[in-house]
Design a protein around this motif. Structure first.
Motif, mmCIF file in Angstrom:
data_model
loop_
_atom_site.group_PDB
_atom_site.id
_atom_site.type_symbol
_atom_site.label_atom_id
_atom_site.label_comp_id
_atom_site.label_asym_id
_atom_site.label_seq_id
_atom_site.Cartn_x
_atom_site.Cartn_y
_atom_site.Cartn_z
ATOM 1 N N ALA A 1 29.747 41.143 46.584
ATOM 2 C CA ALA A 1 28.934 40.179 47.312
ATOM 3 C C ALA A 1 29.265 38.785 46.806
ATOM 4 O O ALA A 1 29.847 38.620 45.726
ATOM 5 N N ASP A 2 28.899 37.766 47.559
ATOM 6 C CA ASP A 2 29.110 36.395 47.086
ATOM 7 C C ASP A 2 28.408 36.206 45.747
ATOM 8 O O ASP A 2 27.221 36.550 45.590
ATOM 9 N N GLY A 3 29.158 35.685 44.768
ATOM 10 C CA GLY A 3 28.617 35.516 43.428
ATOM 11 C C GLY A 3 28.691 36.765 42.572
ATOM 12 O O GLY A 3 28.356 36.724 41.375
ATOM 13 N N GLY A 4 29.111 37.889 43.163
ATOM 14 C CA GLY A 4 29.215 39.137 42.415
ATOM 15 C C GLY A 4 30.308 39.087 41.364
ATOM 16 O O GLY A 4 31.280 38.303 41.465
ATOM 17 N N GLU A 5 30.186 39.932 40.342
ATOM 18 C CA GLU A 5 31.120 39.958 39.210
ATOM 19 C C GLU A 5 31.801 41.316 39.101
ATOM 20 O O GLU A 5 31.176 42.348 39.372
ATOM 21 N N SER B 1 37.220 33.740 41.071
ATOM 22 C CA SER B 1 37.259 32.946 39.846
ATOM 23 C C SER B 1 37.672 33.862 38.699
ATOM 24 O O SER B 1 37.123 34.953 38.532
ATOM 25 N N LEU B 2 38.665 33.439 37.924
ATOM 26 C CA LEU B 2 39.046 34.151 36.703
ATOM 27 C C LEU B 2 38.112 33.667 35.599
ATOM 28 O O LEU B 2 38.119 32.492 35.230
ATOM 29 N N ASP B 3 37.282 34.566 35.082
ATOM 30 C CA ASP B 3 36.220 34.176 34.150
ATOM 31 C C ASP B 3 36.525 34.497 32.694
ATOM 32 O O ASP B 3 36.161 33.729 31.795
ATOM 33 N N ALA B 4 37.148 35.641 32.435
ATOM 34 C CA ALA B 4 37.379 36.042 31.043
ATOM 35 C C ALA B 4 38.537 37.025 30.955
ATOM 36 O O ALA B 4 38.751 37.842 31.862
ATOM 37 N N LYS C 1 33.239 36.511 42.483
ATOM 38 C CA LYS C 1 33.421 36.071 43.871
ATOM 39 C C LYS C 1 32.797 34.690 44.036
ATOM 40 O O LYS C 1 31.659 34.526 44.498
ATOM 41 N N ARG C 2 33.534 33.673 43.630
ATOM 42 C CA ARG C 2 33.077 32.284 43.719
ATOM 43 C C ARG C 2 34.269 31.371 43.447
ATOM 44 O O ARG C 2 35.376 31.833 43.156
#
Length: 467
Positions: free
Chosen positions: A156-160, A187-190, A217-218
């Motif tokens: 979902a939007d904002g999902g990880e 987005s690549l976060d970690a 997802k952002r």
């Protein structure tokens, strides 16, 4: 007595036959790795929808649910019926809203509705296929990238999403399309790269270099958390890490990703490609050219070079080994023969445990020759035309590629056993004039020491105070 989640996982791992494990390259997640993976999710007090994609014993979904707010739900997909049963047993211990789907991941339609997706997919290579996505198709060459593409589509939007995958997607030609697509979608976060291949899946006989990947997802966030030498023995938040921008990790048009910041001493060098050096792969695939291989020198034939012919920084021919050292003149019609001259050869395969990831050797051939497909060769031509190097450039390049600073650079870039031509083309390299100067100071030899190579390069570029 109810079995614990760990007991269910360990019994499932022990029940997998070597044949099953080899068929799917499926490695069930141990609890320390599961805890670290789940720990990368952002804490929330609201219930979340969790997807465990290829759930195995269910340990990842269960730990995710246990660490989530009351009212969270889990959907687990696992095609192996025995493992699907294990997943259900594990998940029902920690969550009341559970659905286990005993089918192939690729046979299930998933809506983009999940707040958290977690997966430790099979790592098996596959023939290139295109997966349809909402933003167009993406080519994948391995099951784990196929799973990851589906995971991204289900967010979902904002999902990880947190995935336990090999590091091989970060570099090389095979994963180029997937890298570009994923970085556009998420987005690549970690990133957390495990320092030892033997610590994290100790009971599963795993060979790949493994990492944790967190994406969301952002739009791309400013700071990516990078753990370059992680261990499952200590919580991630207590381990060395740094926050970096995506731009500082990317290299070249192929979007190769590095794990750490580049050594500042290399910042003044252009890439090998920018210096007019091209890296190609040896043209002879032996099992397709058996008819031209010869154990003896043939009239109008050519010498054949394998990795066996590399000796220190030199390439020697012929050598005593179990491979033919010559090809017949019929090889001329097979499009495998390279022109006489000077080259730098690089072995295409090496492991993290080897002293050097890049094994380079100098070749001066007075006659046309053939290079095996498991060797890369550096020349000054193009992808379509091979042009030998100036002899001094070939010598200096061999010494440069054998240095410790280059070895460290490559280890930060590549987590696979392959030394890809595409990666080598992005390698920082002195100018041709500087390579010639390096050759004058230290001509390649088959027994030159590592200390002498590094000391000579340090003096040439004034990296140390010369006494």
């Amino acid at each position: 007595m109810t079995k614990t989640i760990v007991q269910i996982r360990n019994e499932a791992a022990a029940s997998l036959s070597p044949e099953e494990q080899q068929q799917w390259e499926q490695f069930l997640t141990p609890m320390p790795v599961a805890q670290q993976a789940v720990g990368l999710f952002t804490s929330t007090v609201a219930p979340v929808r969790i997807l465990d994609l290829g759930s195995g014993s269910g340990i990842l979904g269960a730990v995710s649910a246990r660490n989530s707010a009351s009212g969270s739900s889990v959907v687990a997909i696992e095609q192996d019926s025995a493992l699907a049963s294990c997943s259900e047993t594990s998940l029902q211990q920690v969550c009341s809203d559970v659905e286990v789907i005993n089918r192939s991941v690729f046979d299930v339609f998933l809506e983009p509705e999940f707040d958290r997706v977690i997966l430790n997919p099979p790592y098996k290579k596959i023939s290139p296929v295109s997966i349809a996505t909402s933003s167009g198709s993406v080519k994948v060459t391995n099951l784990y990238t196929a799973f990851l593409a589906m995971a991204i589509q289900s967010l979902a939007d904002g999902g990880e999403c947190v995935a336990i995958i090999p590091r091989s997607w970060m570099n090389g030609e095979y994963f180029k399309d997937f890298r570009k697509w994923m970085l556009h979608e998420c987005s690549l976060d970690a990133l957390a790269v495990y320092g030892s291949r033997h610590d994290h899946f100790r009971d599963m006989n795993i060979l790949q270099e493994i990492m944790l990947l967190k994406i969301s997802k952002r739009a791309q966030i400013k700071g990516i958390e990078v753990y370059p030498d992680a261990t499952p023995a200590i919580p991630l938040e207590k381990q060395q890490h740094e926050t970096v921008k995506l731009d500082s990790m990317l290299m070249g048009r192929d979007c190769i990703l590095r794990v750490q910041q580049q050594d500042a001493r290399l910042s003044g060098f252009e890439t090998m490609t920018d210096q007019g050096l091209w890296v190609s792969t040896g043209k002879l695939v032996w099992f397709r050219n058996r008819d031209v291989l010869s154990a003896d020198e043939q009239q109008d034939g050519h010498p054949l070079y394998w990795s066996d012919n590399q000796d220190g920084l030199m390439t020697v021919h012929p050598v005593q080994c179990n491979r033919e050292q010559w090809v017949t003149r019929e090889a001329d019609s097979h499009n495998v023969v390279l022109p006489a001259g000077s080259y730098c050869l690089v072995n295409r395969f090496s492991s993290k445990e080897q002293h050097h990831r890049i094994y380079a050797s100098y070749l001066r051939s007075d006659v046309d020759f053939v290079a095996d497909n498991k060797l890369n060769y550096v020349h000054q031509g193009t992808s379509r035309r091979t042009v030998p190097l100036d002899d001094k450039v070939a010598q200096g390049l061999t010494v440069w590629l054998s240095s410790s600073i280059v070895d460290e650079w490559y280890r930060q870039v590549s987590g696979s056993t392959q030394v890809n031509a595409t990666d080598l083309r992005q390698l920082p390299c002195p100018s041709r004039m500087q390579l010639g100067m390096l050759a004058d100071r230290l001509p390649p030899d088959n027994d030159v020491s590592q200390h002498r190579i590094d000391a000579t390069i340090e003096r040439l570029f004034s990296w140390v105070q010369v006494s």
